[in-house]
Design a protein around this motif. Structure first.
Motif, short mmCIF file in Angstrom:
data_model
loop_
_atom_site.label_atom_id
_atom_site.label_comp_id
_atom_site.label_asym_id
_atom_site.label_seq_id
_atom_site.Cartn_x
_atom_site.Cartn_y
_atom_site.Cartn_z
N PHE A 161 0.83 -1.20 0.00
CA PHE A 161 0.00 0.00 0.00
C PHE A 161 0.87 1.25 0.00
N GLU A 162 2.01 1.20 0.70
CA GLU A 162 2.87 2.37 0.77
C GLU A 162 3.36 2.79 -0.61
N GLU A 163 3.70 1.79 -1.44
CA GLU A 163 4.17 2.10 -2.79
C GLU A 163 3.07 2.76 -3.62
N HIS A 164 1.85 2.24 -3.53
CA HIS A 164 0.74 2.83 -4.27
C HIS A 164 0.45 4.25 -3.76
N LEU A 165 0.57 4.46 -2.46
CA LEU A 165 0.32 5.78 -1.89
C LEU A 165 1.35 6.79 -2.38
#
Length: 318
Positions: free
Chosen positions: A1-5
């Motif tokens: 999720f951090e990468e997508h954020l």
């Protein structure tokens, strides 16, 4: 999720809008290497302290499929919302366009929510329908792609509302008594064939596309990016910098003038050097010097003041 954020935040700043899809309920992926009951190594779910609703077997693996919410960032260039929609909250239909290969289609056959026979018919043709869009041309050239369509297909992922009767007439299973209602559906089309048609059970029934603008624009679903906000300020800054450099070149030293009728023909007044003498033809009747100099005015302080004011606006927007 951090990468997508992180990628979504970058889209907000550079393009004006970040687009996320979800949350979707997805099976939790294997996270650790471990041995099964037969002693074979493989990736599986293992918990030291399992959630309350998950029961573990003797190997520390869950006895049922574990689901988790998943949110992914979408490329703004591949999302096509309802063109008449002016507010993301009022969105009634949206399409995500993506390019898939034979491998991706083969993986979809293993998903029970997809229609495997239709996928088999697409794969039997061995010819895709992908034509690169404007932003994909650079990728195509960089990858040295010669055949633009071979084994590449455009996948259209549609989310929107359709009447229950229309869905029923096209063979989609709907809940009883919902023929007169508008239902949230997900259609996936590849190669002119529908490979998935499901009625969503999301509560509330809203399209899972989230548009997050950097700066909201009235009457538009798309936001305003940092480059767009500082466009005028950047133009002013660039113009003042060019004017400052031009003026600095002119005011670096003194400029002069001369009366060619008074200066001796043996002297070239355009060639200057320290302690140069300017011979004249005659001093008789001379009312003004035959040669004069003046220092051009420097505009650098005024240009710096303009740039400082523009910098404040640029920093405020970014």
């Amino acid at each position: 999720f951090e990468e997508h954020l992180i990628r979504g935040l970058n889209d907000m700043a550079e393009l004006g809008t970040a687009i996320f899809m979800g949350p979707m309920s997805k099976p939790k992926r294997p996270t650790k290497w471990c041995k099964d009951a037969k002693g074979n190594w493989g990736r599986a779910l293992r918990y030291k302290a399992a959630p309350p609703d998950v029961v573990l077997d003797d190997q520390g693996q869950p006895t049922k499929t574990v689901f988790r919410p998943e949110v992914r960032r979408l490329d703004p260039f591949t999302v096509y919302p309802d063109p008449l929609c002016t507010n993301a909250k009022d969105l009634t239909e949206c399409i995500e366009r993506s390019v898939v290969t034979e491998y991706h289609l083969g993986e979809l056959r293993n998903d029970p929510t997809y229609y495997a026979p239709a996928i088999e018919q697409i794969l039997e043709k061995h010819a895709g329908d992908w034509t690169p869009e404007m932003w994909e041309i650079d990728v195509e050239e960089g990858a040295s792609i010669t055949n633009k369509s071979f084994e590449r297909w455009i996948l259209k992922n549609y989310w929107g509302f359709m009447s229950g009767q229309k869905l029923k007439d096209n063979g989609v299973t709907i809940p009883n008594g919902m023929e007169t209602q508008f239902l949230l559906v997900n259609l996936v089309v590849v190669g002119g064939k529908t490979i998935r048609a499901t009625v969503s059970n999301r509560e509330p029934a809203v399209i899972p596309f989230h548009f997050v603008p950097y700066r909201m624009v009235t009457g538009r679903i798309w936001g305003k990016s940092v480059p767009k906000q500082i466009e005028d300020s950047q133009a002013i800054f660039n113009a003042s910098e060019r004017a400052k450099m031009d003026n600095a070149g002119l005011s670096v030293g003194p400029m002069g003038w001369f009366d060619i009728s008074l200066i001796s023909s043996t002297c070239d007044p355009t060639k200057l050097h320290p302690l140069k003498m300017f011979p004249v033809e005659s001093m008789e009747g001379l009312s003004q010097p035959p040669v004069g100099f003046f220092q051009p005015r420097s505009n650098v302080p005024e240009m710096n003041a303009i740039q400082d004011a523009v910098k404040w606006h640029i920093q405020k927007c970014s």
